[in-house]
Design a protein around this motif. Structure first.
Motif, PDB file in Angstrom:
ATOM      1  N   UNK A  53       0.820  -1.212   0.000  1.00  0.00           N
ATOM      2  CA  UNK A  53       0.000   0.000   0.000  1.00  0.00           C
ATOM      3  C   UNK A  53       0.855   1.263   0.000  1.00  0.00           C
ATOM      4  N   UNK A  54       2.088   1.164   0.482  1.00  0.00           N
ATOM      5  CA  UNK A  54       2.975   2.324   0.440  1.00  0.00           C
ATOM      6  C   UNK A  54       3.183   2.794  -0.995  1.00  0.00           C
ATOM      7  N   UNK A 106       1.466   2.770   4.876  1.00  0.00           N
ATOM      8  CA  UNK A 106       2.260   1.598   5.258  1.00  0.00           C
ATOM      9  C   UNK A 106       1.409   0.616   6.063  1.00  0.00           C
ATOM     10  N   UNK A 107       1.476  -0.665   5.723  1.00  0.00           N
ATOM     11  CA  UNK A 107       0.684  -1.674   6.424  1.00  0.00           C
ATOM     12  C   UNK A 107       1.039  -1.720   7.911  1.00  0.00           C
ATOM     13  N   UNK A 108       2.306  -1.507   8.230  1.00  0.00           N
ATOM     14  CA  UNK A 108       2.728  -1.502   9.625  1.00  0.00           C
ATOM     15  C   UNK A 108       2.061  -0.370  10.408  1.00  0.00           C
ATOM     16  N   UNK A 109       1.627   0.662   9.695  1.00  0.00           N
ATOM     17  CA  UNK A 109       1.000   1.810  10.340  1.00  0.00           C
ATOM     18  C   UNK A 109      -0.390   1.488  10.896  1.00  0.00           C
ATOM     19  N   UNK A 160       4.168   1.824  14.452  1.00  0.00           N
ATOM     20  CA  UNK A 160       4.767   2.979  13.785  1.00  0.00           C
ATOM     21  C   UNK A 160       5.188   2.582  12.378  1.00  0.00           C
ATOM     22  N   UNK A 161       4.829   3.406  11.410  1.00  0.00           N
ATOM     23  CA  UNK A 161       5.139   3.106  10.008  1.00  0.00           C
ATOM     24  C   UNK A 161       6.637   2.991   9.778  1.00  0.00           C
ATOM     25  N   UNK A 174      -9.217   5.581   8.825  1.00  0.00           N
ATOM     26  CA  UNK A 174      -8.540   6.339   7.763  1.00  0.00           C
ATOM     27  C   UNK A 174      -7.538   5.539   6.943  1.00  0.00           C
ATOM     28  N   UNK A 175      -6.870   4.538   7.544  1.00  0.00           N
ATOM     29  CA  UNK A 175      -5.829   3.818   6.804  1.00  0.00           C
ATOM     30  C   UNK A 175      -6.428   3.154   5.568  1.00  0.00           C
ATOM     31  N   UNK A 176      -5.755   3.182   4.396  1.00  0.00           N
ATOM     32  CA  UNK A 176      -4.406   3.693   4.122  1.00  0.00           C
ATOM     33  C   UNK A 176      -4.387   5.130   3.606  1.00  0.00           C
ATOM     34  N   UNK A 177      -5.470   5.846   3.797  1.00  0.00           N
ATOM     35  CA  UNK A 177      -5.551   7.211   3.280  1.00  0.00           C
ATOM     36  C   UNK A 177      -4.859   8.209   4.204  1.00  0.00           C
ATOM     37  N   UNK A 178      -4.616   9.385   3.681  1.00  0.00           N
ATOM     38  CA  UNK A 178      -3.960  10.450   4.450  1.00  0.00           C
ATOM     39  C   UNK A 178      -4.871  10.863   5.596  1.00  0.00           C
TER      40      UNK A 178
END
Length: 484
Positions: A53-54, A105-108, A112-113, A338-342
């Motif tokens: 997704x990044x 980032x999926x980790x986000x 922490x991303x 919200x993920x993966x959006x800003x």
């Protein structure tokens, strides 16, 4: 994936910065890129997701997992090649991009991303330090000529791609130096302009011609920033070139027409920021607008407002206050929503950390002064209900202000240029064109960047410049090997 358990073993490490007292003493960059070992460790945190997704979150679609893995393995040269395959100027984005890739980032999702931006910064700096960034001169020339109007990131990216395809490219810039809003709107302490200069040198070696102090459009009677410029009409430009790309910035600022706006001491941000950049570059401005010893109020909570804060502090302002009409954002975003959006969340910049009073949900009612000079702001607190701003009863207050900088965004590109070319415009005053071919309503005229999409990020400008270059190449040659 270099280390499958890396994301569980290592914490995110942010780039270090010089102490506030040191960085306020000058206009130099103060963010230090990661060491090789730190970058390797941060690269190990990347999970090499099946669906990265990044990459989709990045406007230029950087192939992020690949160069994270290459950095982890110590293959920096290959990492640079992968980075350059999608991004012409990673030293710009590695310093200035807000990193939507990290938000995606999926980790986000629950951690922490990955520090993608810091790794990008380290890769490109190492590339320059080792002499790996060299001109890519085309094997043969096409004989076609292209004019690029505007030398910001969209224009530079478009010009570089077209030159590498073998076309003769000339970039026209109305200011005396190349870089557009990137040079004159971004303070040097965020990005020193030597980074632009060495890219210009690379592009000249690749065959790009740069013509500064040249305005394309109708007669520019007052010049640009009180400097004399030559003027070339659209008709003359189209007679000399096979295609023209309009890639200027969104330079028309949003104003605040409240009582007292005519008082001395109220300026748009872009009347203030470029002056300091010019002085840093060696220009002499006898009447430079300075915040020294003054109470400064910045209206607008975005990056431009933050840049005004940092510059005012370096001038030695007595106080700096930044106000915003929108409510204070939450400290932490709602990631499941919200993920993966800003995401919408409170963002504190390095300039804020250097000293600034911040306040939210405030509307300016009036500028107040005497003898034609600003003395204070009369404001009111507001709340938002169903998308509408409502003033809170009995909440009016005053702010002492010797200087006010309006940093509320930009509404459109320079209309003189658009009108001179006669291009069709959209409802917002930008040039109307799609992202399939970037063609305007005028034959042989293309557009990219802020002139097409409106005020946006440097990384979006680079994307549009690259894609527009491919469309121009296809138009001129019937096909193209340039990537989109």
């Amino acid at each position: 994936m270099g280390k499958p358990t890396g994301f569980m073993e290592f914490d995110r490490l942010s780039e270090a910065s010089l102490p506030v007292a040191d960085r306020l003493a000058n206009y130099n960059e103060f963010v230090l890129h990661l060491t090789d070992d730190q970058a390797k460790t941060q690269g190990a945190r990347c999970m090499d997701c099946g669906v990265p997704f990044c990459t989709s979150g990045c406007p230029v679609n950087n192939i992020i997992p690949d160069w994270n893995d290459l950095v982890f393995r110590g293959n920096w040269r290959a990492a640079l090649d992968v980075l350059h395959s999608t991004n012409n100027f990673p030293e710009f984005t590695g310093r200035l991009c807000p990193a939507p890739c990290e938000a995606a980032c999926t980790l986000n999702i629950n951690n922490d991303a990955v520090g993608i931006k810091s790794i990008e910064h380290a890769i490109i700096d190492k590339g320059w330090e080792n002499g790996w960034v060299v001109p890519q001169v085309p094997a043969q020339k096409t004989g076609k000529k292209v004019a690029v109007v505007g030398s910001g990131p969209a224009g530079m990216a478009c010009a570089q791609q077209l030159a590498r395809a073998g076309h003769d490219v000339t970039v026209f810039e109305k200011n005396s130096r190349i870089g557009g809003l990137m040079r004159y709107g971004i303070p040097d302490f965020k990005m020193e302009k030597s980074h632009i200069d060495r890219r210009v040198a690379q592009m000249e070696a690749e065959g790009v011609t740069f013509k500064t102090s040249t305005f394309i459009g109708s007669e520019c009677e007052a010049g640009v920033n009180n400097m004399a410029v030559a003027t070339i009409s659209p008709e003359a430009l189209l007679a000399q070139f096979d295609a023209v790309v309009l890639s200027g910035g969104a330079e028309t600022p949003r104003d605040l027409p409240v009582p007292g706006r005519e008082l001395s001491g109220i300026y748009n941000a872009m009347q203030f920021l470029p002056q300091q950049n010019r002085v840093n570059a060696g220009d002499v401005l006898p009447e430079q607008l300075r915040a020294t010893g003054k109470h400064v109020v910045v209206i607008g909570g975005g990056d431009t407002g933050s840049d005004c804060v940092g510059t005012s502090n370096r001038h030695g302002a007595l106080s700096v206050t930044q106000i915003e009409v929108m409510p204070r954002a939450p400290e932490q975003e709602n990631k499941p929503l919200t993920w993966p959006n800003w995401p919408l969340k409170l963002r504190t910049s390095s300039s804020h950390e250097e000293g600034c009073n911040r306040d939210w949900a405030i509307a300016t009612k009036e500028f107040v002064g005497s003898n034609g000079k600003l003395e204070k702001i009369r404001a009111v607190r507001v709340e938002w209900q169903a998308g509408k701003m409502i003033e809170i009863a009995s909440s009016e207050f005053e702010l002492k202000a010797d200087l006010v900088f309006l940093a509320m965004g930009f509404v459109s590109p320079v209309q003189k240029v658009l009108e001179a070319f006669g291009v069709e415009k959209d409802a917002r005053g930008n040039i109307k064109a799609n992202t399939d071919d970037y063609r305007t309503s005028v034959e042989r005229v293309f557009t990219a960047g802020d002139m097409r999409r409106g005020q946006s990020l440097i990384v979006w400008a680079i994307r549009e410049g690259r894609q527009c270059a491919r469309s121009v190449d296809e138009f001129l040659m019937g096909s193209s090997v340039l990537p989109r």
